[in-house]
Design an enzyme around this catalytic site. Structure first.
Site, mmCIF file in Angstrom:
data_model
loop_
_atom_site.group_PDB
_atom_site.id
_atom_site.type_symbol
_atom_site.label_atom_id
_atom_site.label_comp_id
_atom_site.label_asym_id
_atom_site.label_seq_id
_atom_site.Cartn_x
_atom_site.Cartn_y
_atom_site.Cartn_z
ATOM 1 N N GLY B 153 3.458 4.950 -8.244
ATOM 2 C CA GLY B 153 4.250 4.133 -6.890
ATOM 3 C C GLY B 153 4.804 2.819 -7.592
ATOM 4 C CE1 TYR B 154 3.307 -3.817 -9.303
ATOM 5 C CE2 TYR B 154 3.057 -2.907 -11.461
ATOM 6 C CZ TYR B 154 3.462 -4.007 -10.671
ATOM 7 O OH TYR B 154 3.506 -5.140 -11.093
ATOM 8 C CB SER B 155 5.138 2.682 -12.807
ATOM 9 O OG SER B 155 3.912 2.075 -13.468
ATOM 10 C CB SER B 157 8.122 -0.097 -6.822
ATOM 11 O OG SER B 157 7.124 -0.656 -7.471
ATOM 12 C CE LYS B 158 6.559 -5.452 -9.762
ATOM 13 N NZ LYS B 158 7.542 -6.680 -9.026
#
Lengths: 248, 253
Positions: B153-155, B157-158
């Site tokens: 999710g984080y990767s 979004s970045k």
């Protein structure tokens, strides 16, 4: 800056060796780094043009050393005459175009000698003689052609790509001394290497395709200042692409 | 250096999001010490006030805002006024293995890390608040290319910021406005401490990078360079600041 001592982009107290300092990007990098407080060791092949750069350096303690870096003896002499340095900027270079189908071994060998062997072996000699201080910053002048394919630019492109391999491995090898190794990859910056800008159709076509237009030697020099200064102490193994937005 | 110092931010108004903590906090401080007038924003009033107290110079403005809320974005833009640069440093991270991912998790990651910086930029552009030759700096992360464990999710979004930034860079080039991403590796911040509280050994991560763990200052000074006129020819660039973390990886190949 009013407080030069606190300027994170200052080069005060640093000695920087600049190759190809007699012309183009190397010349501007020497001038801009000196203005930022660095002591410059300027090297180039042409005595008169090197003197021209030297005369424009602000501050004192600068040195000029004439050398043809494709010559092993000249490299050794340069390393011997060079004091301990905190920065090294490899700018010497010359463009030679040839489609691969028409490529001559002599041209390829010359491109290898100028763009790959000279900077790599000069770096090697500076390392083995401990001329590079701990936390020194090494910059290889690349080009966006290290990353992209362009017709006729194969020999140059290949040598600049080859330097990417050196940058990465050297960055890993020298990290224990907190030394940093990076490239700068500019797109088109009119310099003497490109010929006369005014009547150069190739340059005019290039300008039209760059969203922010063409670069100036000062832009590349400012990137070099960032990578030489302590502000970039955690940046290593990268190449800073500067291309006015045209993108790889 | 003289008044013509290309690395100076004197006379520039800079908006920094996420200024209450970590990279945003240090970016605000570094920009102020380079002479900028700051508009700082964050969700936590107390910590934002703490950052404000550390800024050199005067005339700075603090705006408490939750950038996942449309009304907060427009209120922030209205209070910011004309600016010369923005650093989108606000961001969040949570470790969730993909098999456990719920839509709410993805929405939360994207709301903070992707939609907020894009929609704030949209608001600033629509209201013509970014002056000609301004600089837009997104803080992405090398996670975009590495994809560490439990970070889909984080990767994602970045990584999304890369495409958005490239497209935006083309759109604003006519006004000489620049858009770039900085992609840090592991930097000592409260966000990273949060991950270690969750059981991750971040010191082990730091050892992976040849130059070890980074400090917020390392990213903040890169942001200063990208905001200053020294980088006036750099746009649509994705710049890695990771102490060499990705150098032995073929993630960019």
């Amino acid at each position: 800056m009013t407080q030069a001592a606190h300027d994170p982009f200052s080069l005060q107290g640093k000695t920087v060796l600049v190759t190809g300092a007699s012309s183009g990007l190397g010349r501007q990098i020497a001038i801009s780094c000196a203005r930022r407080g660095a002591r410059i060791i300027a090297t180039g092949r042409d005595r008169q043009r090197l003197q021209g750069t030297f005369d424009l350096l602000e501050g004192s303690g600068h040195q000029q050393i004439e050398a043809n870096l494709t010559d092993a003896q000249d490299r050794t002499a340069l390393v011997q005459a060079t004091p301990r340095i905190d920065g090294l900027v490899h700018c010497a270079g010359r463009q030679m175009l040839s489609p691969i189908r028409q490529l001559q071994e002599s041209l390829m060998t010359e491109m290898y000698a100028i763009h790959f062997l000279a900077p790599v072996m000069l770096t090697q000699q500076l390392l083995i003689t401990n001329k590079l201080a701990p936390a020194a910053s090494i910059i290889f002048m690349l080009s966006t052609s290290a990353h992209i394919g362009t017709r006729g630019v194969g020999p140059y492109s290949a040598m600049k790509s080859g330097l990417l391999g050196i940058i990465r491995c050297l960055a890993v090898e020298q990290a224990r001394h907190r030394m940093r190794v990076n490239g700068i990859s500019p797109s088109v910056v009119p310099t003497p290497m490109w010929g006369d800008a005014g009547q150069n159709e190739q340059l005019q076509a290039q300008e039209a395709r760059h969203p922010l237009g063409l670069g100036k030697p000062e832009d590349v020099a400012n990137a070099a200042i960032y990578l030489l200064s302590n502000a970039s102490r955690w940046v290593t193994g990268t190449s800073l692409v500067m291309d006015g937005g045209v993108v790889l | 250096m003289t008044a013509n110092d290309p690395f100076s931010l004197a006379g520039k108004r800079i908006l920094v999001t996420g200024a209450s903590s970590g990279i945003g906090h240090q970016t605000a401080i570094s920009c102020a010490s380079q002479g900028a007038t700051l508009i700082i924003t964050g969700r936590n009033a107390e910590r934002l006030a703490h950052t404000a107290g550390l800024l050199a110079g005067d005339g700075h403005v603090s705006v408490v805002a939750d950038l996942t809320q449309a009304q907060d974005i427009s209120a922030l833009a209205a209070q910011a006024g004309s600016i010369d640069g923005v650093v989108h440093a606000a961001g969040i991270s949570k470790l969730v293995p993909l098999r456990m991912v719920k839509q709410a998790h993805l929405e939360e990651m994207f709301a903070h890390n992707t939609y907020a910086p894009i929609l704030l930029t949209k608001e600033l552009l629509a209201k013509r608040l970014i002056r000609p030759h301004g600089s837009i700096v997104f803080i992405s992360a090398v996670a975009s290319h590495i994809g560490p464990l439990a970070s889909s999710g984080y990767s994602a979004s970045k990584a999304a910021l890369l495409g958005a930034m490239r497209s935006l860079g083309l759109e604003v080039a006519k006004q000489g406005i620049r858009a770039n991403c900085l992609a840090p590796g592991y930097v000592r911040t409260p966000m990273l401490d949060g991950l270690s509280a969750g059981g991750v050994d971040t010191e082990e991560y730091a050892k992976l990078a040849p130059l070890g763990m980074g400090e917020p200052q390392d990213v903040a000074l890169a942001a200063v360079f990208y905001l200053s006129d020294a980088s006036r020819w750099i746009t649509r660039n994705y710049f890695t600041i990771d102490g060499g973390l990705t150098v032995p990886m073929d993630v960019f190949a």
